[in-house]
Structures are given as structure tokens and as C-alpha cells.
Design a protein around this motif. Structure first.
Motif, PDB file in Angstrom:
ATOM      1  N   SER A 197       1.487   3.767  -1.785  1.00 14.36           N
ATOM      2  CA  SER A 197       1.435   3.375  -3.190  1.00 14.36           C
ATOM      3  C   SER A 197       0.008   2.967  -3.534  1.00 14.36           C
ATOM      4  N   ILE A 198      -0.451   3.358  -4.727  1.00 18.03           N
ATOM      5  CA  ILE A 198      -1.835   3.014  -5.081  1.00 18.03           C
ATOM      6  C   ILE A 198      -2.008   1.506  -5.247  1.00 18.03           C
ATOM      7  N   CYS A 199      -0.904   0.765  -5.405  1.00 18.33           N
ATOM      8  CA  CYS A 199      -1.019  -0.697  -5.492  1.00 18.33           C
ATOM      9  C   CYS A 199      -1.517  -1.312  -4.190  1.00 18.33           C
ATOM     10  N   GLU A 200      -1.441  -0.579  -3.090  1.00 20.71           N
ATOM     11  CA  GLU A 200      -1.825  -1.120  -1.784  1.00 20.71           C
ATOM     12  C   GLU A 200      -3.324  -1.036  -1.521  1.00 20.71           C
ATOM     13  N   GLY A 201      -4.079  -0.360  -2.387  1.00 20.99           N
ATOM     14  CA  GLY A 201      -5.524  -0.269  -2.194  1.00 20.99           C
ATOM     15  C   GLY A 201      -5.952   1.008  -1.489  1.00 20.99           C
ATOM     16  N   GLU A 202      -7.251   1.309  -1.585  1.00 20.26           N
ATOM     17  CA  GLU A 202      -7.776   2.575  -1.057  1.00 20.26           C
ATOM     18  C   GLU A 202      -7.986   2.560   0.448  1.00 20.26           C
TER      19      GLU A 202
ATOM     20  N   MET B 223       0.460 -14.330   5.685  1.00 25.37           N
ATOM     21  CA  MET B 223       1.200 -13.092   5.958  1.00 25.37           C
ATOM     22  C   MET B 223       1.606 -12.382   4.667  1.00 25.37           C
ATOM     23  N   SER B 224       1.766 -11.070   4.766  1.00 29.65           N
ATOM     24  CA  SER B 224       2.276 -10.276   3.636  1.00 29.65           C
ATOM     25  C   SER B 224       2.451  -8.837   4.088  1.00 29.65           C
ATOM     26  N   ALA B 225       3.029  -8.021   3.218  1.00 30.53           N
ATOM     27  CA  ALA B 225       3.041  -6.576   3.414  1.00 30.53           C
ATOM     28  C   ALA B 225       1.618  -6.038   3.234  1.00 30.53           C
ATOM     29  N   PRO B 226       1.355  -4.811   3.672  1.00 25.15           N
ATOM     30  CA  PRO B 226       0.023  -4.239   3.464  1.00 25.15           C
ATOM     31  C   PRO B 226      -0.331  -4.178   1.976  1.00 25.15           C
ATOM     32  N   GLY B 227      -1.545  -4.614   1.642  1.00 26.31           N
ATOM     33  CA  GLY B 227      -2.028  -4.443   0.285  1.00 26.31           C
ATOM     34  C   GLY B 227      -1.474  -5.409  -0.742  1.00 26.31           C
ATOM     35  N   ALA B 228      -0.924  -6.532  -0.320  1.00 26.56           N
ATOM     36  CA  ALA B 228      -0.369  -7.498  -1.278  1.00 26.56           C
ATOM     37  C   ALA B 228      -1.455  -8.419  -1.850  1.00 26.56           C
TER      38      ALA B 228
END
Lengths: 227, 227
Positions: free
Chosen positions: A144-149, B38-43
Motif C-alpha cells: 500500500s502506498i500508505c506504507e512509504g516508498e 511497535m507498529s505494522a510496517p509504515g505506520a
């Protein structure tokens, strides 16, 4: 005296691959193609499966992997997709991924004679799911693009393991500081030439290309039995 | 004859907790408070750490956990935050989480005499990081609204393990079909009464509350030595 020929048994101790091969043989016997579908939590796996519910000439079934609960399975069942829930807690220690043995345990519950395509929705996680073959024909991931490049550079094994990367939620591009070219460049850096489909499960942009990819997969010749 | 009093040794085989206790003692000796982040990737973990760079009266240090690479560490170093990179590949088998022993291995490299607060940025994952104590004072998680309202129900251990939940990316609320009340209700269902801060690392909304929480943590009395 003749020297005895030495047979080298590679991966002899890898029980996961042994079981994945057994899964593969079962899937082939029922002429079912299998996708191992992976992503971080909330990237859109279930929504993109909903959009694959009615593929021309393809009967879809889903094996839904979660630590616990059946929220996604319930969503798919509402669309009359045959779905089987596999929870990693309590039977499998709350594992953060599916492996070949968990899938094997589910096979008796799968309606393999009534489907052409089984999508296994893995646990939401960009690390361990990529390490375990389950007897699939193809591994597909969503980013997902929300996760960053930067995710391909931080989780390269996942991006390398897949033959298709779905870049989802592009309807949000106007609202994020996000460089799509940079993400696509990073994906290509860790997995040169991998197929990428840019889409939005919400607006439908690009979704037809994803559906056609699934239809083409079902038409593929069977993979060799070795996992 | 007197009966000998039986001493029950609980968790005797849990090496992780033994090592976490040793970490805790080291942190206490240096009067350093520790957050397991902690978090999911890209949070948004790294971005929210960038916003905690200059806290009044608090010298921040970061231990950066990743499968590989040092992208986030480089971002923090640019802000002159002392940062130590801990990669789980190759030394720790590419693990999807940090555990007490990995943190222990990093302690000689940490500038404990020059900091008041150590934030350990865990590997992006909503499953396994919640299972391993590292000798922290507090566990904090980020839930990005891009991940959907259902995550507390699908990854309840993570939400239960934390004493603070940061709900990030709320600047995107107008652009998503997302029900913030529903997420907050679900969080409260799995961890009744847990502190929640609604914020946007991008616009700064709510970030001051997060900063104040960190300052208050540094002022807390030391935790008991038992992990």
C-alpha cells in the motif's frame, strides 16, 4: 571395488518443503491453481479478493489465515465465496505466518473439487510469510502506498519472493507526500523486472488488470511437482 | 522431620525474561527510561520519533531494529539523535521482532550515560514483537488509520501489551472511508481503558500530547527490577 555413487539429498531436513510438495500434488490432482497472497496488515488483501469474486470461467475459493478471528472470512462469505478459516492461535502457537503444514491441515476442509483457484490469504506481515512455501503456484504481495516508498529496501525478501506486486491505494496519491516512481524504482532494485500492477481497490483503477492476471494464472500449465 | 519449604521458580525456562531483567538492571543503573515502540510496517514510527527529537529536559537515544538496512537510523542521525542500528539479518536469522537478547547484545554500543530516554524502534510487525519483553518501562504502539478499524480484533495481543496506543495519520480522515469511533471502540474492547492519543505526524495535530507523555515517562519512578 566400484565406488558407490553418492546421492546428494538437498534440503533433506526442510520439513516445510516436503509438506509443500505434498500439498502441491493434492492441488494438481484437483487441477486447482494456488496463490499465496501476502502483505502488511491493512494493505487491502481482502478487498482485492472481494474484487476477484466473479472471474469469468474461474471458480474462486479462499483459505483465510489469521492469528485469530474470522472477520475477513465473514466478508468473503457474504459474497458467496467458499472460504475456510485457518487461525494460527490456538493450534499453531499464534504464528505470524502460514507454513506448509498449516495449509496441509486445512486441505480436508477445502472444496478442491468445486474450485479452480485457491487464494491463501496469509497473516498480515512482511517478514516471515515470505520464508515458507506452501505448495503454491504463485506468490503475490500487496504494497500500500500508505506504507512509504522504502518498504522494498527494508523487507527485500518479501519483494523478491513474489512474482507480482500490487501497488494499492493509489487513489490517495493526491493526499500523501508519496513518490510512486521512487517506490517502483525500489521494487525494481530488489527484484528486477518483477511485474507490478498499480491499482486502487476503492476506485477500481487497475483492478481489471489484477483480475486478468488471475484468469491467466488459472490457464497456466501445471508447475513441476517439486516445490 | 520438618517439611522443606518448596520454592516455586516460575518462568524458570524463559530465557528471554531472564535477559530482559538484566537489561532492566543496566537501564536502571544508568537512570535511562526505555520505550519499546511497535507498529505494522509504515505506520509512522520513525516520523513520530523525529518529532520527539527535542524534548524539554530529555536527552533521547534510539535503538533502531530492522531486518536489514539503516534507512530509519540515517533519518534520525540527520536530526543529531544518537542512534544505534540493530539488524536481525544476518546475526539473528532475519527475525521479525526484537527480543531481550538482541537488545542485550546492543547495550555496549548504547550511550546510556548520555541519554535519559531510549526508544527501541522494533521491527514493523503486529504479531511477534508483542511476545518479547526487552526490559522496557513501557510498550507503545502506533495504529495508522490506513490499516482499517479491525486491527485490534485481528492482533489483540499487540493492543493488549501496550500502555499507549497512538492513532496516526488522522489528517487522511477526509479521504478514507474510515470510522475513528469504531477503531477506538475496538481498541477499548481488547484493552479496556488503555490510553489513546489521536494524532498526525504530518500536520502535528496531537503530537504535543505524545511529546508530553514521553516527558512524563522520564519523570516516572523506576519500575521494579523484575521484568
Amino acid at each position: 571395488m566400484h565406488r558407490v555413487k553418492v546421492t546428494v539429498i538437498e534440503e533433506a531436513l526442510d520439513a516445510n518443503n516436503t509438506i509443500a510438495t505434498a500439498n502441491r500434488a493434492d492441488f494438481d490432482r484437483h487441477r486447482v491453481k494456488v496463490v499465496n497472497f501476502m502483505s502488511a496488515p491493512g494493505a487491502g488483501k481482502t478487498t482485492l479478493l472481494e474484487q476477484a469474486a466473479r472471474l469469468p470461467g474461474v471458480r474462486l475459493g479462499v483459505l483465510e489465515g489469521d492469528v485469530q478471528g474470522s472477520l475477513d472470512a465473514d466478508r468473503l462469505a457474504d459474497l458467496h465465496i467458499p472460504v475456510t478459516q485457518l487461525n494460527t492461535a490456538p493450534s499453531f502457537g499464534g504464528e505470524c505466518h502460514l507454513d506448509a503444514n498449516m495449509v496441509r491441515s486445512s486441505i480436508p476442509a477445502l472444496p478442491l473439487d468445486q474450485i479452480d483457484l485457491l487464494v491463501v490469504e496469509n497473516v498480515g506481515n512482511l517478514v516471515c510469510p515470505a520464508e515458507f512455501r506452501i505448495g503454491e503456484d504463485a506468490r503475490v504481495m500487496i504494497c500500500s502506498i500508505c506504507e512509504g516508498e522504502d518498504k522494498p529496501l527494508k523487507y527485500p525478501l518479501m519483494f523478491r519472493a513474489c512474482e507480482l506486486v500490487l501497488i494499492n491505494k493509489v487513489d490517495l496519491l493526491p493526499h500523501l507526500e508519496f513518490d510512486l516512481d521512487k517506490l517502483q524504482y525500489n521494487i525494481d532494485q530488489v527484484h528486477p523486472g518483477v511485474r507490478q500492477i498499480v491499482l486502487s481497490a476503492r476506485t477500481g483503477e487497475g483492478v481489471e488488470e489484477w483480475r486478468q492476471w488471475l484468469v491467466a494464472l488459472v490457464g497456466r500449465a501445471a508447475a513441476p511437482v517439486a516445490a
